[in-house]
Design an enzyme around this catalytic site. Structure first.
Site, PDB file in Angstrom:
ATOM      1  N   ASN A   7       5.039  -6.481  58.693  1.00 48.55           N
ATOM      2  CA  ASN A   7       4.268  -5.582  59.485  1.00 48.55           C
ATOM      3  C   ASN A   7       3.229  -4.639  58.599  1.00 48.55           C
ATOM      4  O   ASN A   7       3.591  -3.767  58.133  1.00 48.55           O
ATOM      5  CB  ASN A   7       5.213  -4.614  60.409  1.00 48.55           C
ATOM      6  CG  ASN A   7       4.556  -3.683  61.027  1.00 48.55           C
ATOM      7  OD1 ASN A   7       3.300  -3.668  61.305  1.00 48.55           O
ATOM      8  ND2 ASN A   7       5.050  -2.350  61.340  1.00 48.55           N
ATOM      9  N   LYS A   9       1.108  -2.612  59.704  1.00 50.61           N
ATOM     10  CA  LYS A   9       0.733  -1.459  60.207  1.00 50.61           C
ATOM     11  C   LYS A   9      -0.809  -0.990  60.142  1.00 50.61           C
ATOM     12  O   LYS A   9      -1.682  -1.902  60.410  1.00 50.61           O
ATOM     13  CB  LYS A   9       1.454  -0.300  59.557  1.00 50.61           C
ATOM     14  CG  LYS A   9       2.895  -0.550  59.252  1.00 50.61           C
ATOM     15  CD  LYS A   9       3.739   0.539  58.747  1.00 50.61           C
ATOM     16  CE  LYS A   9       5.078   0.124  58.613  1.00 50.61           C
ATOM     17  NZ  LYS A   9       5.958   1.264  58.326  1.00 50.61           N
ATOM     18  N   HIS A  93       8.409  -0.163  68.026  1.00 52.24           N
ATOM     19  CA  HIS A  93       8.540   0.211  66.480  1.00 52.24           C
ATOM     20  C   HIS A  93       8.666   1.500  66.714  1.00 52.24           C
ATOM     21  O   HIS A  93       8.257   2.383  67.430  1.00 52.24           O
ATOM     22  CB  HIS A  93       7.453  -0.195  65.671  1.00 52.24           C
ATOM     23  CG  HIS A  93       7.452   0.071  64.434  1.00 52.24           C
ATOM     24  ND1 HIS A  93       7.478   1.249  63.910  1.00 52.24           N
ATOM     25  CD2 HIS A  93       7.509  -1.269  63.338  1.00 52.24           C
ATOM     26  CE1 HIS A  93       7.614   1.038  62.456  1.00 52.24           C
ATOM     27  NE2 HIS A  93       7.953  -0.320  62.444  1.00 52.24           N
ATOM     28  N   GLU A  95       7.779   4.004  64.708  1.00 55.04           N
ATOM     29  CA  GLU A  95       6.476   4.666  64.652  1.00 55.04           C
ATOM     30  C   GLU A  95       5.586   4.875  66.275  1.00 55.04           C
ATOM     31  O   GLU A  95       5.209   5.833  66.468  1.00 55.04           O
ATOM     32  CB  GLU A  95       5.526   4.021  63.623  1.00 55.04           C
ATOM     33  CG  GLU A  95       5.889   4.294  62.170  1.00 55.04           C
ATOM     34  CD  GLU A  95       5.569   3.174  61.140  1.00 55.04           C
ATOM     35  OE1 GLU A  95       4.666   2.458  61.630  1.00 55.04           O
ATOM     36  OE2 GLU A  95       6.043   3.342  60.034  1.00 55.04           O
ATOM     37  N   GLU A 165      16.302  -1.530  62.765  1.00 50.55           N
ATOM     38  CA  GLU A 165      15.490  -0.761  61.674  1.00 50.55           C
ATOM     39  C   GLU A 165      15.830   0.776  61.853  1.00 50.55           C
ATOM     40  O   GLU A 165      15.092   1.560  62.389  1.00 50.55           O
ATOM     41  CB  GLU A 165      13.910  -0.893  61.961  1.00 50.55           C
ATOM     42  CG  GLU A 165      13.355  -2.298  62.010  1.00 50.55           C
ATOM     43  CD  GLU A 165      11.742  -2.059  61.706  1.00 50.55           C
ATOM     44  OE1 GLU A 165      11.449  -2.781  60.683  1.00 50.55           O
ATOM     45  OE2 GLU A 165      11.044  -1.614  62.447  1.00 50.55           O
ATOM     46  N   GLY A 171       9.913   2.849  55.413  1.00 49.29           N
ATOM     47  CA  GLY A 171       8.870   3.530  54.316  1.00 49.29           C
ATOM     48  C   GLY A 171       9.394   4.391  53.599  1.00 49.29           C
ATOM     49  O   GLY A 171       8.336   5.152  52.737  1.00 49.29           O
ATOM     50  N   SER A 211      12.350  -0.595  54.240  1.00 52.98           N
ATOM     51  CA  SER A 211      12.594  -0.750  52.785  1.00 52.98           C
ATOM     52  C   SER A 211      12.831  -2.085  52.124  1.00 52.98           C
ATOM     53  O   SER A 211      13.478  -2.001  51.091  1.00 52.98           O
ATOM     54  CB  SER A 211      12.966   0.574  52.057  1.00 52.98           C
ATOM     55  OG  SER A 211      12.501   1.729  52.350  1.00 52.98           O
TER      56      SER A 211
HETATM   57  C1  PEP Z   1       8.474  -1.505  59.149  1.00 52.26           C
HETATM   58  O1  PEP Z   1       7.162  -1.102  59.260  1.00 52.26           O
HETATM   59  O2  PEP Z   1       8.920  -1.980  60.143  1.00 52.26           O
HETATM   60  C2  PEP Z   1       9.355  -1.235  58.045  1.00 52.26           C
HETATM   61  C3  PEP Z   1      10.426  -1.581  57.918  1.00 52.26           C
HETATM   62  O3  PEP Z   1       8.682  -0.535  56.775  1.00 52.26           O
HETATM   63  P1  PEP Z   1       8.978  -0.568  55.314  1.00 52.26           P
HETATM   64  O4  PEP Z   1       9.305  -1.899  54.920  1.00 52.26           O
HETATM   65  O5  PEP Z   1       8.145  -0.285  54.723  1.00 52.26           O
HETATM   66  O6  PEP Z   1      10.193   0.140  55.409  1.00 52.26           O
END
Ligand code: PEP
Length: 249
Positions: A7, A9, A93, A95, A165, A171, A211
């Site tokens: 992803n 973003k 997601h 976010e 998630e 992040g 992460s």
């Molecule tokens: C994500 O954007 O879905 C995500 C898991 O980000 P990260 O791997 O940076 O934690």
């Protein structure tokens, strides 16, 4: 087969995406043990699809609108991206839930739209740290799951990818341990089984996101109920994403 999805973003300019593909594509092994997906920003979709042609990677998007078309300034329709060749879309997601206030019912309509349009939905769910610490993790996951998938038939569930998630791991560099993630995945699978039956729940791919990087991916992938990863930050560098998709070599 495991699924590893990147992803991007709101990262990468046109030139940066091109640079990524210039390194990534020539280094892709000829046979892969996983499906590899990348979700770039909308304006990069056309060029990413061109570059990915006849290569073992699938390109999709990070979001769609629930309406087929109309007066929704700034939004992008599922049929537009499907027509261009996108294969999948992220939906819900954290976010988008937190920063853009997406509700469960909006997410549910987007799932329907994606299915109707032939885009594979990757439904993202996950609890915040406060929800986990107050003992509400399962309640939150169950609510997000059932809100988003309400009204779906068994056949529709069979087309979906789920991504667990935990918000506190996205992040932040704080990944869930493989055991913690496995426990949440097992819970989600059992909830799907209760509502839609064992057959569809046992084949539902559940990705872990939060992460994930080249150092921790292997241990996560060894868990029985972890069928892949949704990777944010570590999917931005071609070297790191190449290591992640080859976690087993
Ligand atoms: C994500 O954007 O879905 C995500 C898991 O980000 P990260 O791997 O940076 O934690």
């Amino acid at each position: 087969m495991k699924i590893i999805a990147g992803n991007w973003k709101m990262h990468k300019t046109f030139a940066e995406a091109k640079e990524f593909m210039n390194v990534f594509l020539p280094n892709l092994p000829s046979s892969l043990e996983c499906r590899v997906l990348i979700a770039p920003s909308f304006p990069l979709l056309g060029s990413m699809l061109d570059r990915a042609q006849n290569r073992p990677i699938e390109i999709g998007v990070q979001n769609i609108h629930d309406h087929e078309q109309g007066a929704f300034t700034g939004e992008v329709s599922a049929s537009l991206v499907k027509g261009m060749g996108a294969k999948f879309t992220l939906i819900g997601h954290s976010e988008r839930r937190q920063l853009f206030h997406e509700t469960g019912s909006f997410i549910q309509k987007k799932i329907k739209r994606a299915l109707m349009t032939g885009l594979q939905p990757i439904l993202c769910i996950g609890e915040t740290l406060q929800e986990r610490e107050s003992g509400n993790m399962q309640k939150v996951l169950k609510m997000q799951l059932f809100e988003a998938l309400d009204g779906c038939s068994q056949d529709e569930i069979a087309q979906i990818i789920l991504a667990y998630e935990p918000v506190w791991a996205i992040g932040t560099g704080k990944q869930a341990t493989p055991e913690t993630a496995e426990e949440a995945h097992l819970f989600c699978r059992s909830q799907i089984a209760i509502k839609w039956g064992e057959a569809v729940s046992s084949t539902l791919p559940i990705l872990y996101g939060g992460s994930v990087n080249a150092a921790n991916v292997k241990a996560l992938m060894q868990q029985k109920n972890i069928d892949g990863a949704l990777v944010g930050g570590a999917s931005l560098s071609p070297e790191s994403f190449l290591s992640i998709i080859q976690y087993n070599y």
